[in-house]
Design a protein around this motif. Structure first.
Motif, PDB file in Angstrom:
ATOM      1  N   HIS A 134      21.553  13.283  30.241  1.00  0.00           N
ATOM      2  CA  HIS A 134      21.319  12.080  29.429  1.00  0.00           C
ATOM      3  C   HIS A 134      21.180  10.844  30.318  1.00  0.00           C
ATOM      4  N   LEU A 135      21.913  10.807  31.388  1.00  0.00           N
ATOM      5  CA  LEU A 135      21.824   9.693  32.337  1.00  0.00           C
ATOM      6  C   LEU A 135      20.418   9.628  32.941  1.00  0.00           C
ATOM      7  N   ALA A 136      19.866  10.770  33.303  1.00  0.00           N
ATOM      8  CA  ALA A 136      18.509  10.805  33.856  1.00  0.00           C
ATOM      9  C   ALA A 136      17.492  10.309  32.833  1.00  0.00           C
ATOM     10  N   LYS A 137      17.659  10.721  31.582  1.00  0.00           N
ATOM     11  CA  LYS A 137      16.749  10.246  30.531  1.00  0.00           C
ATOM     12  C   LYS A 137      16.914   8.746  30.309  1.00  0.00           C
ATOM     13  N   ARG A 158      17.739   6.503  32.455  1.00  0.00           N
ATOM     14  CA  ARG A 158      17.041   5.826  33.562  1.00  0.00           C
ATOM     15  C   ARG A 158      15.529   5.834  33.342  1.00  0.00           C
ATOM     16  N   GLU A 159      15.001   6.988  32.959  1.00  0.00           N
ATOM     17  CA  GLU A 159      13.560   7.124  32.747  1.00  0.00           C
ATOM     18  C   GLU A 159      13.063   6.190  31.644  1.00  0.00           C
ATOM     19  N   PHE A 160      13.779   6.166  30.525  1.00  0.00           N
ATOM     20  CA  PHE A 160      13.348   5.309  29.422  1.00  0.00           C
ATOM     21  C   PHE A 160      13.532   3.823  29.741  1.00  0.00           C
ATOM     22  N   LEU A 161      14.543   3.478  30.538  1.00  0.00           N
ATOM     23  CA  LEU A 161      14.694   2.084  30.943  1.00  0.00           C
ATOM     24  C   LEU A 161      13.526   1.670  31.838  1.00  0.00           C
ATOM     25  N   GLU A 162      13.150   2.556  32.752  1.00  0.00           N
ATOM     26  CA  GLU A 162      11.998   2.260  33.603  1.00  0.00           C
ATOM     27  C   GLU A 162      10.728   2.102  32.762  1.00  0.00           C
ATOM     28  N   ALA A 163      10.561   2.962  31.765  1.00  0.00           N
ATOM     29  CA  ALA A 163       9.405   2.854  30.864  1.00  0.00           C
ATOM     30  C   ALA A 163       9.452   1.535  30.089  1.00  0.00           C
ATOM     31  N   ALA A 164      10.652   1.120  29.690  1.00  0.00           N
ATOM     32  CA  ALA A 164      10.796  -0.156  28.981  1.00  0.00           C
ATOM     33  C   ALA A 164      10.360  -1.314  29.868  1.00  0.00           C
ATOM     34  N   GLU A 165      10.781  -1.289  31.113  1.00  0.00           N
ATOM     35  CA  GLU A 165      10.412  -2.356  32.044  1.00  0.00           C
ATOM     36  C   GLU A 165       8.903  -2.384  32.291  1.00  0.00           C
ATOM     37  N   LEU A 166       8.311  -1.216  32.467  1.00  0.00           N
ATOM     38  CA  LEU A 166       6.862  -1.143  32.708  1.00  0.00           C
ATOM     39  C   LEU A 166       6.055  -1.613  31.501  1.00  0.00           C
ATOM     40  N   THR A 167       6.448  -1.158  30.311  1.00  0.00           N
ATOM     41  CA  THR A 167       5.705  -1.570  29.116  1.00  0.00           C
ATOM     42  C   THR A 167       5.923  -3.051  28.826  1.00  0.00           C
ATOM     43  N   SER A 198      16.663   4.517  25.751  1.00  0.00           N
ATOM     44  CA  SER A 198      17.508   4.491  26.943  1.00  0.00           C
ATOM     45  C   SER A 198      18.962   4.266  26.558  1.00  0.00           C
ATOM     46  N   GLY A 199      19.197   3.292  25.691  1.00  0.00           N
ATOM     47  CA  GLY A 199      20.558   2.981  25.268  1.00  0.00           C
ATOM     48  C   GLY A 199      21.243   4.137  24.557  1.00  0.00           C
ATOM     49  N   ILE A 200      20.502   4.853  23.727  1.00  0.00           N
ATOM     50  CA  ILE A 200      21.066   6.002  23.021  1.00  0.00           C
ATOM     51  C   ILE A 200      21.434   7.096  24.020  1.00  0.00           C
ATOM     52  N   ASN A 201      20.586   7.324  25.002  1.00  0.00           N
ATOM     53  CA  ASN A 201      20.911   8.312  26.031  1.00  0.00           C
ATOM     54  C   ASN A 201      22.105   7.878  26.872  1.00  0.00           C
TER      55      ASN A 201
END
Length: 125
Positions: free
Chosen positions: A10-13, A15-24, A40-43
């Motif tokens: 879940h930590l890896a996910k 991180r991935e979704f936070l990075e996607a949030a920053e990019l979008t 990201s927050g839910i993960n």
């Protein structure tokens, strides 16, 4: 899968979704940014609960997710308000016709980053 391994996944996910949030967000795709931040927050919530209690429930009910985090001890209680704020943007970013504002997208990323920071702190390598 053992709880600690699940927490790390879940930590890896998160991180991935936070990075996607920053990019979008950089692309001015504010609904996508907020939606990714929420995911990201839910993960991060799942990682925190798994690391601290050994379990995490899957529920579409936001109040249950917040209550579960509050039940994960002082650390969970401390970040439950952040998750609550973040979850308030879920419907607007994903389902409603109204769009997320630039400011709300930025706030969602800050909140998701704060939750991820907590998840990293409580999840052993």
């Amino acid at each position: 899968m053992p709880a600690l391994d699940e927490a790390r996944a879940h930590l890896a996910k998160a991180r991935e979704f936070l990075e996607a949030a920053e990019l979008t967000n950089d692309l001015q795709l504010y609904n996508a940014a907020a939606s990714n931040a929420v995911t990201s927050g839910i993960n991060s919530k799942d990682a925190i609960c798994l690391a601290l209690t050994g379990r995490s429930k899957k529920s579409d009910n936001h109040a249950e997710a917040i209550a579960e985090l509050k039940g994960a001890g002082a650390t969970g209680r401390d970040c439950s308000t952040t998750l609550s704020r973040l979850l308030r943007l879920k419907s607007k970013s994903q389902y409603q016709s109204a769009s997320v504002s630039t400011a709300d997208a930025a706030k969602s990323i800050e909140w998701a980053a704060r939750l991820l920071e907590t998840a990293v702190a409580v999840t052993p390598n």
